[in-house]
Design a protein around this motif. Structure first.
Motif, PDB file in Angstrom:
ATOM      1  N   ALA A 141       0.843  -1.196   0.000  1.00  0.00           N
ATOM      2  CA  ALA A 141       0.000   0.000   0.000  1.00  0.00           C
ATOM      3  C   ALA A 141       0.873   1.239   0.000  1.00  0.00           C
ATOM      4  O   ALA A 141       1.864   1.318   0.717  1.00  0.00           O
ATOM      5  CB  ALA A 141      -0.911   0.006   1.220  1.00  0.00           C
ATOM      6  N   GLY A 142       0.525   2.211  -0.809  1.00  0.00           N
ATOM      7  CA  GLY A 142       1.259   3.464  -0.876  1.00  0.00           C
ATOM      8  C   GLY A 142       2.434   3.426  -1.833  1.00  0.00           C
ATOM      9  O   GLY A 142       2.947   4.455  -2.226  1.00  0.00           O
ATOM     10  N   THR A 143       2.890   2.229  -2.192  1.00  0.00           N
ATOM     11  CA  THR A 143       3.985   2.082  -3.149  1.00  0.00           C
ATOM     12  C   THR A 143       3.456   1.514  -4.461  1.00  0.00           C
ATOM     13  O   THR A 143       3.693   2.066  -5.529  1.00  0.00           O
ATOM     14  CB  THR A 143       5.083   1.155  -2.603  1.00  0.00           C
ATOM     15  OG1 THR A 143       5.549   1.687  -1.370  1.00  0.00           O
ATOM     16  CG2 THR A 143       6.237   1.027  -3.577  1.00  0.00           C
ATOM     17  N   ASP A 144       2.732   0.403  -4.359  1.00  0.00           N
ATOM     18  CA  ASP A 144       2.221  -0.267  -5.551  1.00  0.00           C
ATOM     19  C   ASP A 144       0.796   0.159  -5.902  1.00  0.00           C
ATOM     20  O   ASP A 144       0.337  -0.053  -7.013  1.00  0.00           O
ATOM     21  CB  ASP A 144       2.260  -1.782  -5.346  1.00  0.00           C
ATOM     22  CG  ASP A 144       3.681  -2.274  -5.103  1.00  0.00           C
ATOM     23  OD1 ASP A 144       4.588  -1.829  -5.830  1.00  0.00           O
ATOM     24  OD2 ASP A 144       3.875  -3.086  -4.182  1.00  0.00           O
ATOM     25  N   TYR A 145       0.089   0.729  -4.963  1.00  0.00           N
ATOM     26  CA  TYR A 145      -1.279   1.215  -5.186  1.00  0.00           C
ATOM     27  C   TYR A 145      -1.605   2.215  -4.098  1.00  0.00           C
ATOM     28  O   TYR A 145      -0.931   2.265  -3.068  1.00  0.00           O
ATOM     29  CB  TYR A 145      -2.297   0.058  -5.216  1.00  0.00           C
ATOM     30  CG  TYR A 145      -2.330  -0.763  -3.946  1.00  0.00           C
ATOM     31  CD1 TYR A 145      -3.180  -0.415  -2.904  1.00  0.00           C
ATOM     32  CD2 TYR A 145      -1.506  -1.867  -3.788  1.00  0.00           C
ATOM     33  CE1 TYR A 145      -3.194  -1.155  -1.734  1.00  0.00           C
ATOM     34  CE2 TYR A 145      -1.523  -2.613  -2.634  1.00  0.00           C
ATOM     35  CZ  TYR A 145      -2.383  -2.251  -1.600  1.00  0.00           C
ATOM     36  OH  TYR A 145      -2.404  -2.975  -0.449  1.00  0.00           O
ATOM     37  N   GLY A 146      -2.628   3.041  -4.353  1.00  0.00           N
ATOM     38  CA  GLY A 146      -3.030   4.057  -3.392  1.00  0.00           C
ATOM     39  C   GLY A 146      -3.600   3.445  -2.132  1.00  0.00           C
ATOM     40  O   GLY A 146      -4.458   2.581  -2.185  1.00  0.00           O
ATOM     41  N   ALA A 147      -3.123   3.867  -0.990  1.00  0.00           N
ATOM     42  CA  ALA A 147      -3.604   3.366   0.291  1.00  0.00           C
ATOM     43  C   ALA A 147      -4.630   4.329   0.879  1.00  0.00           C
ATOM     44  O   ALA A 147      -4.482   5.544   0.735  1.00  0.00           O
ATOM     45  CB  ALA A 147      -2.432   3.196   1.254  1.00  0.00           C
ATOM     46  N   PRO A 148      -5.662   3.807   1.520  1.00  0.00           N
ATOM     47  CA  PRO A 148      -6.658   4.686   2.140  1.00  0.00           C
ATOM     48  C   PRO A 148      -6.012   5.620   3.157  1.00  0.00           C
ATOM     49  O   PRO A 148      -5.097   5.228   3.872  1.00  0.00           O
ATOM     50  CB  PRO A 148      -7.609   3.707   2.838  1.00  0.00           C
ATOM     51  CG  PRO A 148      -7.387   2.402   2.167  1.00  0.00           C
ATOM     52  CD  PRO A 148      -5.947   2.402   1.730  1.00  0.00           C
ATOM     53  N   GLY A 149      -6.479   6.848   3.195  1.00  0.00           N
ATOM     54  CA  GLY A 149      -6.007   7.803   4.184  1.00  0.00           C
ATOM     55  C   GLY A 149      -4.649   8.401   3.904  1.00  0.00           C
ATOM     56  O   GLY A 149      -4.087   9.059   4.767  1.00  0.00           O
ATOM     57  N   THR A 150      -4.105   8.184   2.717  1.00  0.00           N
ATOM     58  CA  THR A 150      -2.811   8.767   2.395  1.00  0.00           C
ATOM     59  C   THR A 150      -2.955   9.723   1.221  1.00  0.00           C
ATOM     60  O   THR A 150      -3.772   9.519   0.337  1.00  0.00           O
ATOM     61  CB  THR A 150      -1.768   7.692   2.021  1.00  0.00           C
ATOM     62  OG1 THR A 150      -2.217   6.979   0.877  1.00  0.00           O
ATOM     63  CG2 THR A 150      -1.541   6.722   3.165  1.00  0.00           C
ATOM     64  N   ALA A 151      -2.177  10.774   1.234  1.00  0.00           N
ATOM     65  CA  ALA A 151      -2.160  11.713   0.120  1.00  0.00           C
ATOM     66  C   ALA A 151      -1.344  11.102  -1.013  1.00  0.00           C
ATOM     67  O   ALA A 151      -0.288  10.519  -0.779  1.00  0.00           O
ATOM     68  CB  ALA A 151      -1.557  13.039   0.554  1.00  0.00           C
ATOM     69  N   GLU A 152      -1.841  11.212  -2.209  1.00  0.00           N
ATOM     70  CA  GLU A 152      -1.142  10.668  -3.370  1.00  0.00           C
ATOM     71  C   GLU A 152      -0.756  11.808  -4.309  1.00  0.00           C
ATOM     72  O   GLU A 152      -1.479  12.795  -4.424  1.00  0.00           O
ATOM     73  CB  GLU A 152      -2.030   9.679  -4.135  1.00  0.00           C
ATOM     74  CG  GLU A 152      -2.472   8.482  -3.309  1.00  0.00           C
ATOM     75  CD  GLU A 152      -1.331   7.559  -2.931  1.00  0.00           C
ATOM     76  OE1 GLU A 152      -0.304   7.532  -3.636  1.00  0.00           O
ATOM     77  OE2 GLU A 152      -1.470   6.857  -1.918  1.00  0.00           O
ATOM     78  N   THR A 153       0.353  11.681  -4.987  1.00  0.00           N
ATOM     79  CA  THR A 153       0.773  12.628  -6.000  1.00  0.00           C
ATOM     80  C   THR A 153       0.623  11.953  -7.352  1.00  0.00           C
ATOM     81  O   THR A 153       1.234  10.911  -7.603  1.00  0.00           O
ATOM     82  CB  THR A 153       2.235  13.048  -5.791  1.00  0.00           C
ATOM     83  OG1 THR A 153       2.364  13.644  -4.494  1.00  0.00           O
ATOM     84  CG2 THR A 153       2.671  14.045  -6.859  1.00  0.00           C
ATOM     85  N   TRP A 154      -0.213  12.521  -8.198  1.00  0.00           N
ATOM     86  CA  TRP A 154      -0.433  11.957  -9.526  1.00  0.00           C
ATOM     87  C   TRP A 154       0.599  12.536 -10.476  1.00  0.00           C
ATOM     88  O   TRP A 154       0.867  13.730 -10.469  1.00  0.00           O
ATOM     89  CB  TRP A 154      -1.851  12.272 -10.009  1.00  0.00           C
ATOM     90  CG  TRP A 154      -2.893  11.726  -9.084  1.00  0.00           C
ATOM     91  CD1 TRP A 154      -3.587  12.408  -8.133  1.00  0.00           C
ATOM     92  CD2 TRP A 154      -3.330  10.369  -8.988  1.00  0.00           C
ATOM     93  NE1 TRP A 154      -4.435  11.568  -7.464  1.00  0.00           N
ATOM     94  CE2 TRP A 154      -4.293  10.306  -7.971  1.00  0.00           C
ATOM     95  CE3 TRP A 154      -2.998   9.197  -9.661  1.00  0.00           C
ATOM     96  CZ2 TRP A 154      -4.929   9.124  -7.622  1.00  0.00           C
ATOM     97  CZ3 TRP A 154      -3.636   8.030  -9.308  1.00  0.00           C
ATOM     98  CH2 TRP A 154      -4.590   7.999  -8.303  1.00  0.00           C
ATOM     99  N   THR A 155       1.190  11.696 -11.281  1.00  0.00           N
ATOM    100  CA  THR A 155       2.224  12.144 -12.209  1.00  0.00           C
ATOM    101  C   THR A 155       1.689  12.318 -13.625  1.00  0.00           C
ATOM    102  O   THR A 155       2.434  12.640 -14.532  1.00  0.00           O
ATOM    103  CB  THR A 155       3.395  11.144 -12.232  1.00  0.00           C
ATOM    104  OG1 THR A 155       2.890   9.856 -12.603  1.00  0.00           O
ATOM    105  CG2 THR A 155       4.067  11.074 -10.867  1.00  0.00           C
ATOM    106  N   ALA A 156       0.390  12.099 -13.803  1.00  0.00           N
ATOM    107  CA  ALA A 156      -0.262  12.300 -15.099  1.00  0.00           C
ATOM    108  C   ALA A 156      -1.692  12.752 -14.838  1.00  0.00           C
ATOM    109  O   ALA A 156      -2.227  12.553 -13.747  1.00  0.00           O
ATOM    110  CB  ALA A 156      -0.251  11.008 -15.929  1.00  0.00           C
ATOM    111  N   GLY A 157      -2.307  13.362 -15.833  1.00  0.00           N
ATOM    112  CA  GLY A 157      -3.681  13.802 -15.701  1.00  0.00           C
ATOM    113  C   GLY A 157      -4.623  12.628 -15.460  1.00  0.00           C
ATOM    114  O   GLY A 157      -4.394  11.522 -15.930  1.00  0.00           O
ATOM    115  N   GLN A 158      -5.672  12.868 -14.693  1.00  0.00           N
ATOM    116  CA  GLN A 158      -6.666  11.842 -14.389  1.00  0.00           C
ATOM    117  C   GLN A 158      -8.010  12.307 -14.942  1.00  0.00           C
ATOM    118  O   GLN A 158      -8.308  13.491 -14.946  1.00  0.00           O
ATOM    119  CB  GLN A 158      -6.786  11.631 -12.878  1.00  0.00           C
ATOM    120  CG  GLN A 158      -5.466  11.365 -12.182  1.00  0.00           C
ATOM    121  CD  GLN A 158      -4.808  10.091 -12.660  1.00  0.00           C
ATOM    122  OE1 GLN A 158      -5.426   9.044 -12.672  1.00  0.00           O
ATOM    123  NE2 GLN A 158      -3.552  10.189 -13.069  1.00  0.00           N
TER     124      GLN A 158
END
Length: 161
Positions: A33-50
């Motif tokens: 979690a947080g490395t291979d996929y988004g983990a609940p309750g964590t801020a994520e930085t997207w490197t491409a448009g969504q």
């Protein structure tokens, strides 16, 4: 060999079942979690448009039904011979509370088509806006599914060409 991850804690997923796995040169390994996929309750930085999915519902009689499981952007192409038309309550609304997106309504090549909205759609002042009437005009409406019985709708813009 594998450590199980807990749904809702380690990843977003079903509460029962297998852990999320990833392929590696040695076979399958447990994903992190947080490395291979988004983990609940964590801020994520997207490197491409969504972007949310875009779909066009089919007309049944004179009724269009947006299915919120198909995406966030419902594109309605009015059919002059079938209008006045109805925008029905969205399918899968109860499981998609919190979804936001756009409902885009395009006039037919004849124009002057009208729609009525199901009562789940809520507008400022409790009055739905009047659509643009020109041939092929496009009106865009933003929405937020506030509850399983209320979709707040606001006008992004009218009379796009």
């Amino acid at each position: 060999m594998f450590a199980n991850a807990d749904a809702g804690t380690d990843y977003v997923g079903p509460t029962t079942g297998s852990a999320i796995q990833k392929a590696s040169s040695g076979g399958l390994t447990a994903a992190t979690a947080g490395t291979d996929y988004g983990a609940p309750g964590t801020a994520e930085t997207w490197t491409a448009g969504q972007s949310g999915g875009q779909f066009t519902p089919t007309i049944s009689g004179s009724t269009f039904t947006c299915d919120f499981n198909q995406g966030n952007h419902c594109i309605i192409n009015l059919v002059h011979a079938s209008c006045p038309c109805t925008i029905a309550a969205p399918s899968n609304l109860s499981s998609r509370v919190g979804i936001t997106g756009v409902i885009s309504i395009a006039q037919s090549s004849s124009g002057a088509d009208t729609v009525s909205w199901n009562s789940v759609f809520k507008f400022a002042g409790a009055t739905a806006p009047t659509l643009s009437t020109g041939a092929n005009d496009v009106d865009d409406f933003g929405f937020y599914a506030r509850t399983s019985s209320a979709v707040d709708v606001g006008t992004f813009g009218l009379n796009f060409h």
